[in-house]
Design a protein around this motif. Structure first.
Motif, PDB file in Angstrom:
ATOM      1  N   GLY A 113     -41.774 -17.698  35.300  1.00 28.93           N
ATOM      2  CA  GLY A 113     -40.861 -16.784  34.984  1.00 28.93           C
ATOM      3  C   GLY A 113     -41.588 -15.878  33.524  1.00 28.93           C
ATOM      4  N   ASP A 114     -42.525 -16.169  33.060  1.00 35.02           N
ATOM      5  CA  ASP A 114     -43.295 -15.272  32.061  1.00 35.02           C
ATOM      6  C   ASP A 114     -44.406 -14.552  32.859  1.00 35.02           C
ATOM      7  OD1 ASP A 114     -44.499 -17.632  32.375  1.00 35.02           O
ATOM      8  OD2 ASP A 114     -44.336 -17.977  29.985  1.00 35.02           O
ATOM      9  N   GLU A 115     -44.414 -14.792  34.025  1.00 37.05           N
ATOM     10  CA  GLU A 115     -45.425 -13.677  34.630  1.00 37.05           C
ATOM     11  C   GLU A 115     -46.814 -14.578  34.647  1.00 37.05           C
ATOM     12  OE1 GLU A 115     -45.188  -9.763  34.211  1.00 37.05           O
ATOM     13  OE2 GLU A 115     -43.205  -9.649  35.094  1.00 37.05           O
ATOM     14  N   ASN A 116     -46.987 -15.845  34.531  1.00 36.36           N
ATOM     15  CA  ASN A 116     -48.228 -16.545  34.488  1.00 36.36           C
ATOM     16  C   ASN A 116     -48.261 -17.144  36.031  1.00 36.36           C
ATOM     17  OD1 ASN A 116     -49.666 -16.050  31.696  1.00 36.36           O
ATOM     18  ND2 ASN A 116     -47.984 -16.925  31.270  1.00 36.36           N
ATOM     19  N   ILE A 117     -49.569 -17.734  36.108  1.00 29.69           N
ATOM     20  CA  ILE A 117     -49.850 -18.280  37.585  1.00 29.69           C
ATOM     21  C   ILE A 117     -50.072 -19.872  37.387  1.00 29.69           C
ATOM     22  CG2 ILE A 117     -51.308 -18.638  39.431  1.00 29.69           C
ATOM     23  CD1 ILE A 117     -51.665 -15.663  39.268  1.00 29.69           C
ATOM     24  N   VAL A 118     -49.391 -20.561  37.940  1.00 29.55           N
ATOM     25  CA  VAL A 118     -49.650 -22.106  37.987  1.00 29.55           C
ATOM     26  C   VAL A 118     -49.971 -22.721  39.420  1.00 29.55           C
ATOM     27  CG1 VAL A 118     -48.223 -22.765  36.046  1.00 29.55           C
ATOM     28  CG2 VAL A 118     -47.367 -22.900  38.293  1.00 29.55           C
ATOM     29  N   HIS A 119     -50.649 -23.602  39.462  1.00 27.67           N
ATOM     30  CA  HIS A 119     -51.262 -24.307  40.774  1.00 27.67           C
ATOM     31  C   HIS A 119     -50.235 -25.667  40.707  1.00 27.67           C
ATOM     32  CE1 HIS A 119     -53.344 -26.898  43.398  1.00 27.67           C
ATOM     33  NE2 HIS A 119     -53.876 -25.830  43.937  1.00 27.67           N
TER      34      HIS A 119
END
Length: 270
Positions: A113-119
């Motif tokens: 939601g805070d425009e970061n990327i997770v795997h």
């Protein structure tokens, strides 16, 4: 020489007699009858449900294991599905025959939601709950389930912050994904029952950011450990202190009463 060969060929050319034709026809009919006979029986294994299809229409279902009779093909046919078997699909990774893990980036990479990327990768446990819906409402159950699971995971993680997703939020995210995936199956009447969604990992991007979040996680765990130790110390010391305070109060009360009785005795003597 050529004439001799031709005469030899004409002399030994087999003749197709009516008797031979009759035998061929009888053989073909026998094979056809045997094939029809075999198509009139089917077996159901312990983990299976069998859908009975009559002229292309779903007309029944057999759920108990055993040997059964049906109308010959093409009047009726059966479709077997492992409805009693708990199945699993992997989201974000695959496992080859040698047990090696193969990452599937197009499924595993998510935007928070805070425009970061997770795997994120997960395992979905499921069963076939309604054979008719499973066969007729979706074309490919495995593909539909994988796509809907990926969609549910993206939706839930897309509403969370990165810090929460990779630290304290894993359990809640897992529960939210499970409920959303169950609702998708109900909305589309897929006949699939979702048992559970289990996340293997929710990780931040690699490199310096990854290390920074690991430091944050370690600090958070250290903080929780110290808080727990403080609570433990508090729980150990407070009851002891209360007991000592109560003992002092009781001792003071006893001394007070003793002095009062002594004073009263002195007054009575006076």
């Amino acid at each position: 020489m050529g004439e001799t060969i031709n005469m030899y060929s004409k002399q030994y050319k087999p003749e197709i007699t009516p008797k031979m034709i009759k035998r061929i026809v009888i053989g073909i009919v026998a094979i056809f009858v045997i094939a029809i006979g075999f198509s009139m029986f089917y077996t159901v294994q312990e983990e299976e449900h069998v859908a009975i299809i009559t002229f292309g229409e779903f007309t029944g279902e057999q759920t108990e294991a055993g040997l059964y009779f049906k109308a010959p093909y093409p009047i009726q046919k059966v479709v077997k599905v492992p409805a009693k078997l708990t199945q699993k699909i992997n989201i974000g990774f695959r496992e080859d025959r040698d047990g090696n893990i193969i990452v599937v980036e197009e499924e595993a990479l998510m935007i928070t939601g805070d425009e970061n990327i997770v795997h994120a990768d997960a395992i979905v446990e499921w069963k076939i709950e309604n054979v008719h819906n499973y066969l007729y409402n979706i074309g490919d159950g495995i593909s539909f389930l994988r796509n809907s699971a990926t969609s549910a995971i993206r939706s839930v993680i897309g509403s969370q912050n990165l810090d929460y997703a990779i630290t304290d939020g894993k359990t809640e995210i897992q529960a939210l994904v499970t409920e959303q995936l169950k609702q998708l199956q109900l909305n589309y009447k897929t006949g699939i029952h979702i048992i559970e969604v289990k996340f293997q990992d929710i990780e931040p991007p690699s490199g310096e950011v990854d290390q920074a979040f690991k430091n944050v996680t370690n600090a958070r765990e250290e903080k929780n450990t110290k808080i727990n130790n403080a609570h433990k110390y508090e729980n150990e010391k407070i009851p002891v202190a209360r007991g000592e305070a109560q003992a002092l109060m009781e001792k003071a009360g006893a001394i007070k009463e003793a002095r009062i009785f002594t004073a009263q005795g002195d007054v009575a003597k006076f």
